[in-house]
Scaffold this motif. Structure first.
Motif, mmCIF file in Angstrom:
data_model
loop_
_atom_site.group_PDB
_atom_site.id
_atom_site.type_symbol
_atom_site.label_atom_id
_atom_site.label_comp_id
_atom_site.label_asym_id
_atom_site.label_seq_id
_atom_site.Cartn_x
_atom_site.Cartn_y
_atom_site.Cartn_z
ATOM 1 N N GLY A 1 25.832 12.885 9.506
ATOM 2 C CA GLY A 1 24.615 12.526 8.791
ATOM 3 C C GLY A 1 23.768 13.775 8.632
ATOM 4 N N LEU A 2 23.251 13.978 7.456
ATOM 5 C CA LEU A 2 22.377 15.111 7.185
ATOM 6 C C LEU A 2 21.030 14.562 6.710
ATOM 7 N N ILE A 3 20.034 14.656 7.575
ATOM 8 C CA ILE A 3 18.710 14.186 7.199
ATOM 9 C C ILE A 3 18.092 15.245 6.301
ATOM 10 N N GLU A 4 17.974 14.894 5.035
ATOM 11 C CA GLU A 4 17.490 15.824 4.017
ATOM 12 C C GLU A 4 15.967 15.858 3.947
ATOM 13 N N THR A 5 15.338 14.719 4.194
ATOM 14 C CA THR A 5 13.889 14.634 4.104
ATOM 15 C C THR A 5 13.371 13.736 5.214
ATOM 16 N N LEU A 6 12.347 14.195 5.886
ATOM 17 C CA LEU A 6 11.611 13.379 6.847
ATOM 18 C C LEU A 6 10.156 13.773 6.695
ATOM 19 N N ALA B 1 0.857 -1.192 0.000
ATOM 20 C CA ALA B 1 0.000 0.000 0.000
ATOM 21 C C ALA B 1 0.892 1.240 0.000
ATOM 22 N N GLY B 2 0.288 2.383 -0.031
ATOM 23 C CA GLY B 2 1.062 3.625 0.008
ATOM 24 C C GLY B 2 1.924 3.699 1.251
ATOM 25 N N LEU B 3 3.026 4.404 1.148
ATOM 26 C CA LEU B 3 3.945 4.542 2.282
ATOM 27 C C LEU B 3 3.334 5.392 3.383
ATOM 28 N N LEU B 4 3.711 5.093 4.605
ATOM 29 C CA LEU B 4 3.302 5.878 5.760
ATOM 30 C C LEU B 4 4.228 7.074 5.944
ATOM 31 N N GLY B 5 5.458 6.929 5.508
ATOM 32 C CA GLY B 5 6.439 7.993 5.625
ATOM 33 C C GLY B 5 7.774 7.535 5.087
ATOM 34 N N TYR B 6 8.740 8.454 5.072
ATOM 35 C CA TYR B 6 10.098 8.079 4.685
ATOM 36 C C TYR B 6 11.087 9.114 5.194
ATOM 37 N N ALA B 7 12.337 8.672 5.264
ATOM 38 C CA ALA B 7 13.445 9.555 5.636
ATOM 39 C C ALA B 7 14.575 9.344 4.647
ATOM 40 N N ALA B 8 15.210 10.436 4.237
ATOM 41 C CA ALA B 8 16.377 10.372 3.362
ATOM 42 C C ALA B 8 17.525 11.079 4.066
ATOM 43 N N MET B 9 18.650 10.381 4.136
ATOM 44 C CA MET B 9 19.819 10.931 4.833
ATOM 45 C C MET B 9 21.053 10.724 3.965
ATOM 46 N N ARG B 10 21.882 11.742 3.930
ATOM 47 C CA ARG B 10 23.159 11.597 3.228
ATOM 48 C C ARG B 10 24.294 11.853 4.196
ATOM 49 N N PHE B 11 25.470 11.427 3.788
ATOM 50 C CA PHE B 11 26.660 11.536 4.629
ATOM 51 C C PHE B 11 27.582 12.564 3.996
ATOM 52 N N VAL B 12 27.912 13.607 4.754
ATOM 53 C CA VAL B 12 28.688 14.721 4.223
ATOM 54 C C VAL B 12 29.876 15.012 5.139
ATOM 55 N N GLU B 13 30.884 15.666 4.591
ATOM 56 C CA GLU B 13 32.017 16.098 5.410
ATOM 57 C C GLU B 13 31.517 17.069 6.459
ATOM 58 N N SER B 14 32.110 17.006 7.637
ATOM 59 C CA SER B 14 31.608 17.849 8.725
ATOM 60 C C SER B 14 32.080 19.290 8.648
ATOM 61 N N GLY B 15 33.079 19.573 7.858
ATOM 62 C CA GLY B 15 33.531 20.954 7.704
ATOM 63 C C GLY B 15 34.794 21.236 8.492
#
Length: 168
Positions: free
Chosen positions: A97-102, A73-87
């Motif tokens: 970790g940078l959570i781009e979408t929740l 069935a359709g999704l209840l939700g999702y999260a997208a995370m990418r891994f980036v240099e900390s600076g």
């Protein structure tokens, strides 16, 4: 309802498109016309390409939340995370970790799905031995701010923005 969180494969990404469009609608509501929000189709094309790149290159993950009893069935939700240099300034380790979408479907908010998705992101960061995670939301999104702070996130940086071609 029992929620199942699973890691998305590239072939799963089209399933998140309806939730992405709902998220953009929320952005339009929360910005009240003060900030331009992209056309949903254009935004999806850009974000879809990013998700593909992150997954294919190993630079990120997408987690899907579905009803265990009806996973197709359709999704209840999702999260997208990418891994980036900390600076260069803060000593947060080599990567963060940078959570781009929740996003959680409006019909299923308040049921702990956002917490479960954030916990899955945390477990992934622990597995990768990454010590810090960041997430952004619109300053007017009190619902998201409540979820985020409840999950241990604290203010770190403040991003201020202005339009250059006005005198405001």
């Amino acid at each position: 309802m029992t929620v199942r969180i699973q890691r998305a494969h590239v072939r799963d990404l089209t399933r998140v498109k309806p939730l992405w469009k709902l998220l953009l609608q929320r952005y339009q509501e929360y910005t009240a016309g003060d900030w331009p929000v992209r056309d949903p189709q254009e935004a999806w094309q850009l974000r879809h390409q990013e998700y593909l790149s992150w997954i294919n290159d190993g630079d990120g993950v997408v987690y899907l939340a579905a009803d265990e009893a009806d996973p197709d069935a359709g999704l209840l939700g999702y999260a997208a995370m990418r891994f980036v240099e900390s600076g260069a300034v803060m000593n947060l380790g080599d990567a963060i970790g940078l959570i781009e979408t929740l996003v959680v479907h409006p019909d299923h908010r308040g049921q702990g799905i956002g917490n479960q998705l954030l916990n899955q992101c945390r477990r992934e960061l622990e597995r990768r031995e990454i010590s810090y995670c960041c997430i952004e939301t619109l300053s007017t999104n009190e619902e998201a701010m409540g979820l985020i702070t409840k999950n241990g996130f604290r203010p770190y940086m403040t991003r201020l923005i202005r339009r250059i071609d006005t005198d405001d």
